[in-house]
Design a protein around this motif. Structure first.
Motif, PDB file in Angstrom:
ATOM      1  N   GLY A 112       0.772  -1.235   0.000  1.00  0.00           N
ATOM      2  CA  GLY A 112       0.000   0.000   0.000  1.00  0.00           C
ATOM      3  C   GLY A 112       0.801   1.282   0.000  1.00  0.00           C
ATOM      4  N   CYS A 113       2.107   1.225   0.272  1.00  0.00           N
ATOM      5  CA  CYS A 113       2.849   2.486   0.306  1.00  0.00           C
ATOM      6  C   CYS A 113       3.649   2.675  -0.980  1.00  0.00           C
ATOM      7  CB  CYS A 113       3.753   2.554   1.523  1.00  0.00           C
ATOM      8  SG  CYS A 113       5.108   1.427   1.448  1.00  0.00           S
ATOM      9  N   HIS A 114       4.047   3.918  -1.210  1.00  0.00           N
ATOM     10  CA  HIS A 114       4.768   4.262  -2.429  1.00  0.00           C
ATOM     11  C   HIS A 114       6.253   4.408  -2.129  1.00  0.00           C
ATOM     12  CE1 HIS A 114       0.665   5.531  -3.110  1.00  0.00           C
ATOM     13  NE2 HIS A 114       0.894   5.419  -4.406  1.00  0.00           N
ATOM     14  N   ILE A 115       7.082   3.883  -3.019  1.00  0.00           N
ATOM     15  CA  ILE A 115       8.513   4.128  -2.877  1.00  0.00           C
ATOM     16  C   ILE A 115       9.083   4.578  -4.224  1.00  0.00           C
ATOM     17  CG2 ILE A 115       8.746   2.401  -1.041  1.00  0.00           C
ATOM     18  CD1 ILE A 115      10.246   0.662  -2.979  1.00  0.00           C
ATOM     19  N   MET A 116      10.166   5.313  -4.135  1.00  0.00           N
ATOM     20  CA  MET A 116      10.899   5.723  -5.322  1.00  0.00           C
ATOM     21  C   MET A 116      12.100   4.810  -5.475  1.00  0.00           C
ATOM     22  SD  MET A 116       9.650   8.424  -6.882  1.00  0.00           S
ATOM     23  CE  MET A 116      11.053   9.121  -7.732  1.00  0.00           C
ATOM     24  N   HIS A 117      12.258   4.226  -6.645  1.00  0.00           N
ATOM     25  CA  HIS A 117      13.467   3.429  -6.883  1.00  0.00           C
ATOM     26  C   HIS A 117      13.744   3.379  -8.371  1.00  0.00           C
ATOM     27  CE1 HIS A 117      16.666   0.685  -5.824  1.00  0.00           C
ATOM     28  NE2 HIS A 117      16.416   0.945  -4.566  1.00  0.00           N
ATOM     29  N   ARG A 118      14.652   2.515  -8.749  1.00  0.00           N
ATOM     30  CA  ARG A 118      15.069   2.423 -10.148  1.00  0.00           C
ATOM     31  C   ARG A 118      14.476   1.169 -10.794  1.00  0.00           C
ATOM     32  NH1 ARG A 118      19.458   3.773  -6.984  1.00  0.00           N
ATOM     33  NH2 ARG A 118      20.155   1.640  -6.780  1.00  0.00           N
ATOM     34  N   LEU A 119      14.373   1.222 -12.126  1.00  0.00           N
ATOM     35  CA  LEU A 119      13.907   0.053 -12.879  1.00  0.00           C
ATOM     36  C   LEU A 119      15.070  -0.544 -13.648  1.00  0.00           C
ATOM     37  CD1 LEU A 119      10.537   1.403 -14.314  1.00  0.00           C
ATOM     38  CD2 LEU A 119      10.876  -0.053 -12.312  1.00  0.00           C
ATOM     39  N   GLU A 120      15.026  -1.869 -13.803  1.00  0.00           N
ATOM     40  CA  GLU A 120      16.096  -2.552 -14.533  1.00  0.00           C
ATOM     41  C   GLU A 120      16.043  -2.212 -16.016  1.00  0.00           C
ATOM     42  OE1 GLU A 120      17.707  -7.101 -14.931  1.00  0.00           O
ATOM     43  OE2 GLU A 120      15.566  -6.742 -15.053  1.00  0.00           O
ATOM     44  N   GLU A 121      14.826  -2.142 -16.555  1.00  0.00           N
ATOM     45  CA  GLU A 121      14.640  -1.952 -17.992  1.00  0.00           C
ATOM     46  C   GLU A 121      15.059  -0.543 -18.411  1.00  0.00           C
ATOM     47  OE1 GLU A 121      13.402  -4.342 -20.402  1.00  0.00           O
ATOM     48  OE2 GLU A 121      14.504  -2.745 -21.387  1.00  0.00           O
ATOM     49  N   THR A 122      15.931  -0.437 -19.393  1.00  0.00           N
ATOM     50  CA  THR A 122      16.376   0.882 -19.833  1.00  0.00           C
ATOM     51  C   THR A 122      15.875   1.236 -21.229  1.00  0.00           C
ATOM     52  OG1 THR A 122      18.439  -0.142 -20.552  1.00  0.00           O
ATOM     53  CG2 THR A 122      18.478   0.950 -18.419  1.00  0.00           C
ATOM     54  N   ASP A 123      15.278   0.303 -21.919  1.00  0.00           N
ATOM     55  CA  ASP A 123      14.781   0.576 -23.270  1.00  0.00           C
ATOM     56  C   ASP A 123      13.455   1.350 -23.180  1.00  0.00           C
ATOM     57  OD1 ASP A 123      15.072  -0.662 -26.326  1.00  0.00           O
ATOM     58  OD2 ASP A 123      13.029  -0.147 -25.718  1.00  0.00           O
ATOM     59  N   PRO A 124      13.373   2.531 -23.788  1.00  0.00           N
ATOM     60  CA  PRO A 124      12.163   3.347 -23.627  1.00  0.00           C
ATOM     61  C   PRO A 124      10.894   2.676 -24.130  1.00  0.00           C
ATOM     62  CG  PRO A 124      13.826   4.483 -24.983  1.00  0.00           C
ATOM     63  CD  PRO A 124      14.414   3.188 -24.582  1.00  0.00           C
ATOM     64  N   GLU A 125      10.998   1.894 -25.202  1.00  0.00           N
ATOM     65  CA  GLU A 125       9.804   1.233 -25.731  1.00  0.00           C
ATOM     66  C   GLU A 125       9.328   0.117 -24.810  1.00  0.00           C
ATOM     67  OE1 GLU A 125       7.740   2.002 -28.180  1.00  0.00           O
ATOM     68  OE2 GLU A 125       8.967   3.820 -28.275  1.00  0.00           O
ATOM     69  N   LYS A 126      10.285  -0.673 -24.325  1.00  0.00           N
ATOM     70  CA  LYS A 126       9.917  -1.788 -23.438  1.00  0.00           C
ATOM     71  C   LYS A 126       9.418  -1.269 -22.087  1.00  0.00           C
ATOM     72  CE  LYS A 126      13.057  -5.145 -25.469  1.00  0.00           C
ATOM     73  NZ  LYS A 126      14.371  -5.774 -25.319  1.00  0.00           N
ATOM     74  N   LEU A 127       9.916  -0.064 -21.694  1.00  0.00           N
ATOM     75  CA  LEU A 127       9.512   0.508 -20.418  1.00  0.00           C
ATOM     76  C   LEU A 127       8.004   0.729 -20.350  1.00  0.00           C
ATOM     77  CD1 LEU A 127      12.084   3.284 -19.428  1.00  0.00           C
ATOM     78  CD2 LEU A 127      11.135   1.539 -17.937  1.00  0.00           C
ATOM     79  N   LYS A 128       7.422   1.068 -21.501  1.00  0.00           N
ATOM     80  CA  LYS A 128       5.985   1.368 -21.528  1.00  0.00           C
ATOM     81  C   LYS A 128       5.151   0.176 -21.071  1.00  0.00           C
ATOM     82  CE  LYS A 128       6.313   4.707 -25.277  1.00  0.00           C
ATOM     83  NZ  LYS A 128       6.162   4.904 -26.712  1.00  0.00           N
ATOM     84  N   LYS A 129       5.700  -1.025 -21.270  1.00  0.00           N
ATOM     85  CA  LYS A 129       4.929  -2.230 -20.939  1.00  0.00           C
ATOM     86  C   LYS A 129       5.187  -2.708 -19.517  1.00  0.00           C
ATOM     87  CE  LYS A 129       4.824  -3.829 -25.721  1.00  0.00           C
ATOM     88  NZ  LYS A 129       5.957  -3.096 -26.325  1.00  0.00           N
ATOM     89  N   VAL A 130       6.146  -2.067 -18.831  1.00  0.00           N
ATOM     90  CA  VAL A 130       6.482  -2.536 -17.480  1.00  0.00           C
ATOM     91  C   VAL A 130       5.392  -2.113 -16.511  1.00  0.00           C
ATOM     92  CG1 VAL A 130       8.125  -2.367 -15.579  1.00  0.00           C
ATOM     93  CG2 VAL A 130       8.951  -2.505 -17.916  1.00  0.00           C
ATOM     94  N   LYS A 131       4.746  -3.095 -15.892  1.00  0.00           N
ATOM     95  CA  LYS A 131       3.696  -2.781 -14.915  1.00  0.00           C
ATOM     96  C   LYS A 131       4.049  -3.370 -13.546  1.00  0.00           C
ATOM     97  CE  LYS A 131       0.449  -0.482 -17.190  1.00  0.00           C
ATOM     98  NZ  LYS A 131       1.443   0.494 -17.673  1.00  0.00           N
ATOM     99  N   ARG A 132       4.096  -4.697 -13.507  1.00  0.00           N
ATOM    100  CA  ARG A 132       4.383  -5.372 -12.230  1.00  0.00           C
ATOM    101  C   ARG A 132       5.894  -5.541 -12.081  1.00  0.00           C
ATOM    102  NH1 ARG A 132       1.669  -5.826  -8.177  1.00  0.00           N
ATOM    103  NH2 ARG A 132       2.230  -7.982  -7.749  1.00  0.00           N
TER     104      ARG A 132
END
Lengths: 157, 159
Positions: A112-132
């Protein structure tokens, strides 16, 4: 204004800003948990029952002492927002760019809480599909703190 | 510019984080300030700037008169010695100090000037410093266009 060709003086220098701070009891507990057990721990406010992250002695919403009702945030969450970074993120510890750029994301954890962190995926197109996403922990060299998580990796479902 | 460390206090869930951040700075002295610093560096002269209307001489020089707000252009050389207006003895250590404490800071009204110049006072014990005493400038051998081209002010010989 001056007789001869003017020489203008300017001084360039790099000023070191030294700092030394103690985490205190609440952040210390969270750091110890990431270091020892690869767990994100927040504390639950005694009044509003929301998770306070990072853990604090006073609830930022209710302004009452939170107490020490520790809860695990879990490793999985959903990406709410992300940035695709052209410029690498600054490391606030040293005031320099991080060596390996990763997109920043605002992640809503399943607890339930929000955190700020980094994502592994660096490709801008593939990033759009990252949800879970799921946290990827450092296996070695954990020092305590959010950098014990390398980044969040996309998972199914 | 080094990294940072995180240290866990023994047996406790408390960490101490220590490091440093490098802040790049670029300070410009401006036209009037540059002339002042160039004269210090090249000729060991301390320059003031005079307002002919108000008959005031500012040291360090400034481009605007504090009384009439007129533009100032008339540089004049002032004396290398002067009178101590006020002072303080500083025992505290901070990273920006150029010398280790105790440091004596004084505001010195140089001969011919109407305003005080802030600088260090050296070659004298803090307890022996008194307002109204005569001081003289000591210049550094190596000068690089900085207010610290004056090393400090020391008590002047009598007369």
């Amino acid at each position: 204004m001056t007789d001869n060709a003017e020489e203008l003086i300017h001084v360039e220098y790099t000023q070191p800003w030294r700092y030394r701070w103690s985490t205190g009891k609440y952040i210390g507990k969270a750091y110890a948990e990431t270091k020892r057990n690869k767990r994100l721990m927040g504390n639950r406010c005694s009044k509003c029952q929301e998770i306070v992250w990072p853990p604090e002695p006073v609830c930022p919403r209710c302004k009452v002492p939170t107490g020490e009702k520790w809860v695990e945030l879990g490793d999985t969450g959903t990406v709410l927002q992300y940035t695709y970074q052209v410029m690498p993120m600054w490391d606030p510890h040293v005031g320099r760019a991080r060596a390996h750029p990763h997109p920043s994301a605002n992640i809503r954890m399943d607890s339930g809480c929000h955190i700020m962190h980094r994502l592994e995926e660096t490709d801008p197109e593939k990033l759009k599909k990252v949800k879970r996403v799921k946290a990827v922990w450092k296996e070695e060299g954990r020092q305590g703190g959010m950098d014990d998580i390398l980044y969040f990796r996309a998972i199914d479902g | 510019m080094e990294g940072w460390t995180i240290e866990q206090l023994e047996g406790k869930d408390v960490f101490v984080i220590e490091g440093q951040v490098a802040i790049p700075n670029n300070y410009s002295a401006g036209i009037v300030g540059s002339r002042f610093l160039v004269e210090l560096r090249d000729n060991c002269r301390i320059m003031g700037i005079r307002c002919p209307k108000c008959d005031r001489c500012y040291v360090p020089p400034k481009s605007t008169c504090m009384e009439c707000f007129g533009q100032l252009t008339e540089f004049v050389e002032v004396g290398k010695s002067g009178t101590l207006l006020t002072f303080t003895v500083d025992h505290h250590t901070t990273p920006v100090q150029t010398a280790s404490p105790p440091n004596v800071y004084g505001i010195i009204k140089l001969d011919g000037a109407d305003t005080g110049l802030l600088h260090l006072i050296g070659e004298v014990d803090g307890k022996a410093v008194k307002s109204g005493m005569r001081l003289e400038a000591v210049f550094n051998e190596e000068r690089r266009g900085s207010i610290l081209d004056i090393k400090y002010f020391r008590p002047a010989e009598a007369g």
